[in-house]
Design an enzyme around this catalytic site. Structure first.
Site, PDB file in Angstrom:
ATOM      1  N   MET A  11       0.846  -1.193   0.000  1.00 43.00           N
ATOM      2  CA  MET A  11       0.000   0.000   0.000  1.00 43.00           C
ATOM      3  C   MET A  11       0.887   1.250   0.000  1.00 43.00           C
ATOM      4  O   MET A  11       2.015   1.229   0.500  1.00 43.00           O
ATOM      5  CB  MET A  11      -0.860   0.061   1.264  1.00 43.00           C
ATOM      6  CG  MET A  11      -1.673  -1.188   1.546  1.00 43.00           C
ATOM      7  SD  MET A  11      -3.076  -1.350   0.473  1.00 43.00           S
ATOM      8  CE  MET A  11      -4.105  -0.014   1.044  1.00 43.00           C
ATOM      9  N   ASP A  87      -5.515  -0.619 -12.711  1.00 41.76           N
ATOM     10  CA  ASP A  87      -5.218  -0.425 -11.288  1.00 41.76           C
ATOM     11  C   ASP A  87      -5.889  -1.553 -10.498  1.00 41.76           C
ATOM     12  O   ASP A  87      -6.825  -2.187 -10.990  1.00 41.76           O
ATOM     13  CB  ASP A  87      -5.760   0.942 -10.826  1.00 41.76           C
ATOM     14  CG  ASP A  87      -5.007   1.468  -9.608  1.00 41.76           C
ATOM     15  OD1 ASP A  87      -4.018   0.831  -9.188  1.00 41.76           O
ATOM     16  OD2 ASP A  87      -5.418   2.519  -9.073  1.00 41.76           O
ATOM     17  N   GLU A  88      -5.438  -1.788  -9.289  1.00 46.35           N
ATOM     18  CA  GLU A  88      -5.985  -2.859  -8.440  1.00 46.35           C
ATOM     19  C   GLU A  88      -5.924  -4.218  -9.144  1.00 46.35           C
ATOM     20  O   GLU A  88      -6.838  -5.043  -9.047  1.00 46.35           O
ATOM     21  CB  GLU A  88      -7.439  -2.549  -8.027  1.00 46.35           C
ATOM     22  CG  GLU A  88      -7.661  -1.175  -7.435  1.00 46.35           C
ATOM     23  CD  GLU A  88      -7.094  -1.016  -6.026  1.00 46.35           C
ATOM     24  OE1 GLU A  88      -6.500  -1.988  -5.499  1.00 46.35           O
ATOM     25  OE2 GLU A  88      -7.237   0.081  -5.469  1.00 46.35           O
ATOM     26  N   HIS A 185       8.808  -5.827  10.791  1.00 46.25           N
ATOM     27  CA  HIS A 185       7.766  -5.237  11.633  1.00 46.25           C
ATOM     28  C   HIS A 185       6.400  -5.859  11.372  1.00 46.25           C
ATOM     29  O   HIS A 185       5.526  -5.832  12.237  1.00 46.25           O
ATOM     30  CB  HIS A 185       7.775  -3.713  11.472  1.00 46.25           C
ATOM     31  CG  HIS A 185       8.958  -3.097  12.177  1.00 46.25           C
ATOM     32  ND1 HIS A 185       9.947  -2.407  11.528  1.00 46.25           N
ATOM     33  CD2 HIS A 185       9.322  -3.163  13.489  1.00 46.25           C
ATOM     34  CE1 HIS A 185      10.876  -2.039  12.404  1.00 46.25           C
ATOM     35  NE2 HIS A 185      10.528  -2.490  13.597  1.00 46.25           N
TER      36      HIS A 185
HETATM   37 ZN    ZN Z   1      10.133  -1.711   9.675  1.00 45.62          ZN
END
Ligand code: ZN
Length: 199
Positions: A11, A87-88, A185
């Site tokens: 994203m 797109d998408e 993360h």
């Molecule tokens: Zn990170």
């Protein structure tokens, strides 16, 4: 030689911005293009394709039943199309990706697909899997994690900011939102829980 391109990213990497810039480059030279985006996002008062930096354009809408090859062939016969921009593209079916390949191979029109590589579980979207397999050119667009590393993953978080680990691949109309993060993360936010392990 026309090519099938897949511009993939997480994203917020600027996929729509890049698509609209490419479209502008064609139209600036007086060439015609055909823009497509998925049916999923139909908020009133919005253009079909909107980028975060303010660019916007109308586009044809596709769903799983859209006959890309037929629609582009007909439009091309009425007025030559220099480029098809999607797109998408993660929401394309495998058959529709192969139709895009036919548009390139048989009609000689370049097709530029833009989409997410993986969902909030880190699994490939169906359309992206086929595009990664058969596209002529793979181009990674880069977003940045809060730590500064390349953000390749899409973390889904709920109202409280907690990572969401289960649910439909596409959350429509919900309050969840997505944050682009690096793999480290992403894994930490999910408690190092392998989505496939079931544990
Ligand atoms: Zn990170």
């Amino acid at each position: 030689m026309a090519k099938l391109y897949f511009y993939y990213a997480s994203m917020n990497a600027g996929k729509s911005t890049r698509l609209l810039q490419a479209d502008f480059n064609y139209r600036e030279r007086g060439l015609h293009t055909m823009l497509w985006t998925a049916q999923v996002d139909t908020r009133a008062g919005h253009k079909a394709i909107e980028s975060r930096i303010g660019l916007a354009a109308d586009a044809e809408r596709f769903d799983g039943a859209t006959d890309f090859f037929g629609r582009v062939t007909a439009a091309h016969a009425a007025r030559p199309i220099a480029c098809v921009l999607i797109d998408e593209a993660q929401f394309l079916t495998p058959d529709q990706v192969w139709q895009c390949a036919r548009i390139v191979d048989e009609l000689g029109i370049p097709v530029l697909c833009h989409g997410l590589r993986t969902d909030f579980r880190g699994e490939l979207f169906e359309g992206s899997a086929v595009l990664l397999g058969i596209a002529d050119a793979l181009v990674e667009l880069k977003a940045v994690c809060f730590c500064g590393r390349k953000a390749t993953m899409n973390l889904r978080v709920d109202d409280s900011g907690n990572a969401v680990q289960e649910g439909a691949q596409t959350e429509i109309g919900g309050n969840d939102r997505y944050v682009a993060v690096c793999r480290r993360h992403f894994s930490e936010a999910l408690g190092h829980r392998n989505p496939w392990s079931g544990s």
